[in-house]
Scaffold this active site. Structure first.
Site, PDB file in Angstrom:
ATOM      1  N   HIS A 204       1.057 -11.819   2.241  1.00 34.82           N
ATOM      2  CA  HIS A 204      -0.057 -11.162   1.560  1.00 34.82           C
ATOM      3  C   HIS A 204      -0.800 -12.092   0.599  1.00 34.82           C
ATOM      4  O   HIS A 204      -2.027 -12.069   0.504  1.00 34.82           O
ATOM      5  CB  HIS A 204       0.460  -9.925   0.810  1.00 34.82           C
ATOM      6  CG  HIS A 204      -0.573  -8.879   0.575  1.00 34.82           C
ATOM      7  ND1 HIS A 204      -0.283  -7.538   0.503  1.00 34.82           N
ATOM      8  CD2 HIS A 204      -1.903  -8.956   0.390  1.00 34.82           C
ATOM      9  CE1 HIS A 204      -1.377  -6.852   0.286  1.00 34.82           C
ATOM     10  NE2 HIS A 204      -2.383  -7.682   0.205  1.00 34.82           N
TER      11      HIS A 204
ATOM     12  N   TYR B 138       0.809  -1.218   0.000  1.00 40.00           N
ATOM     13  CA  TYR B 138       0.000   0.000   0.000  1.00 40.00           C
ATOM     14  C   TYR B 138       0.843   1.270   0.000  1.00 40.00           C
ATOM     15  O   TYR B 138       0.346   2.355  -0.302  1.00 40.00           O
ATOM     16  CB  TYR B 138      -0.923   0.039   1.222  1.00 40.00           C
ATOM     17  CG  TYR B 138      -1.873  -1.118   1.368  1.00 40.00           C
ATOM     18  CD1 TYR B 138      -2.014  -2.094   0.379  1.00 40.00           C
ATOM     19  CD2 TYR B 138      -2.644  -1.257   2.524  1.00 40.00           C
ATOM     20  CE1 TYR B 138      -2.889  -3.165   0.543  1.00 40.00           C
ATOM     21  CE2 TYR B 138      -3.522  -2.320   2.687  1.00 40.00           C
ATOM     22  CZ  TYR B 138      -3.631  -3.274   1.701  1.00 40.00           C
ATOM     23  OH  TYR B 138      -4.495  -4.327   1.861  1.00 40.00           O
TER      24      TYR B 138
END
Length: 335
Positions: A119, A63
């Site tokens: 992730h 992010y």
């Protein structure tokens, strides 16, 4: 409407003894390189959310905002021990999760991470020219190899480890592969049109807690988000005098799932932590929405990770849906 309802302070106990709030704040801004104005707005939004009772912040290296998360938490004045921080490392670190941990610790500047997630199960190889190559399910480092390296990270600076976007297939592979520590969390796409009615109880039986991303269905160009517009959700919201978003969030938490909704509106952020109690009939109607309305995988619309083989087989970061365990060979949904 929502101030009529109390702030949700519910927590769930993880398999390592940690408590995780039922409601947290998601922080994906839609880009891996947020603009300065987005960074400023996020910092302010985080402070507002923390002041409104949020005690769980979810983020990721991908992010590009870990430093903003850490800065806002430090500026909030709330003791670090009262806030649960979850972050994730991307596929290029699967060969060296220890370095990935150091990267996140440095960016966050908070001293420790509560929960550190893989992730995605698939690894990425960075070529000498900077290009990235998605590795296949059997190519090294496999997610099992990466997980075994992650087990050595658990300690004062990494309180818990978990995974994201795993299924029964990939979780079972960890178990069968001799994992000494089971993931304390598995964060997955979960919403009324992809409810994971099998995965959630399967995971709970094995002590793995489910977190949901895109509980509100996500927003994609040209795609109507019926979680906000369909009469099913609107009628339940009207019955409880709450925002339509609160219906889906309450449904997930009542199923024992942690949610991490994201909104650019401070008013909606304040609404999203004030849940309601749904009746058994309402829960059943929500559970069946993937049958009565539609069934979708949001990953089908995330262009950054989507691809195709020459034969037309759909790929997500180089893997088929069968590789992930989302579908069988015939295309039937599994979770």
């Amino acid at each position: 409407m929502s101030p009529k309802h109390p702030i949700c302070t519910k927590t769930f106990t993880l398999n390592n003894g940690q408590e995780i709030p039922a409601v947290g704040l998601g922080t994906w801004l839609g880009s891996a390189s947020p603009s300065p104005s987005q960074a400023t707005e996020l910092h302010a939004s985080l402070l507002k959310a923390l002041s409104n009772g949020y005690r769980l912040i979810d983020t990721a290296q991908y992010y590009g905002i870990e430093s903003i998360i850490g800065s806002a938490i430090l500026a909030s004045g709330i003791p670090r021990s009262e806030i649960t921080v979850v972050t994730k490392f991307w596929g290029e670190w699967h060969h060296d999760p220890a370095s990935a941990l150091e990267k996140s610790l440095s960016s966050l500047g908070l001293g420790y991470i509560d929960i550190f997630l893989m992730h995605w199960p698939n690894a990425i190889r960075v070529e000498k020219d900077g290009r990235e190559t998605n590795l296949g399910i059997d190519e090294s480092p496999t997610f099992l190899e990466t997980w075994k390296m992650m087990e050595g990270l658990v300690g004062p600076r990494c309180r818990g480890i978990g995974v994201s976007n795993f299924t029964q297939k990939t979780l079972q592979a960890l178990i069968d592969g001799g994992a000494k520590i089971l993931p304390c969390v598995n964060q997955v796409e979960l919403h009324a049109f992809n409810p994971n009615l099998k995965l959630v109880p399967w995971s709970k039986e094995r002590g793995i807690h489910t977190m949901s991303w895109s509980t509100l269905g996500g927003f994609y160009p040209g795609v109507e988000n019926e979680i906000f517009t369909h009469p099913l959700f609107k009628s339940i919201a009207a019955a409880h005098d709450c925002a339509v978003s609160v219906v889906s969030l309450s449904w997930a938490v009542q199923r024992g799932i942690t949610i991490i909704p994201k909104s650019n509106s401070d008013a909606r952020v304040a609404e999203n932590i004030r849940l309601v109690d749904l009746s058994e009939d309402e829960m059943e109607r929500m559970n069946n929405a993937h049958k009565t309305i539609k069934q979708i995988h949001l990953v089908d619309w995330i262009t950054a990770i989507r691809g195709k083989r020459e034969d037309g087989t759909q790929l997500v970061m180089g893997w088929t849906k069968e590789d992930f365990g989302w579908e069988d060979k015939e295309g039937n949904w599994l979770p």
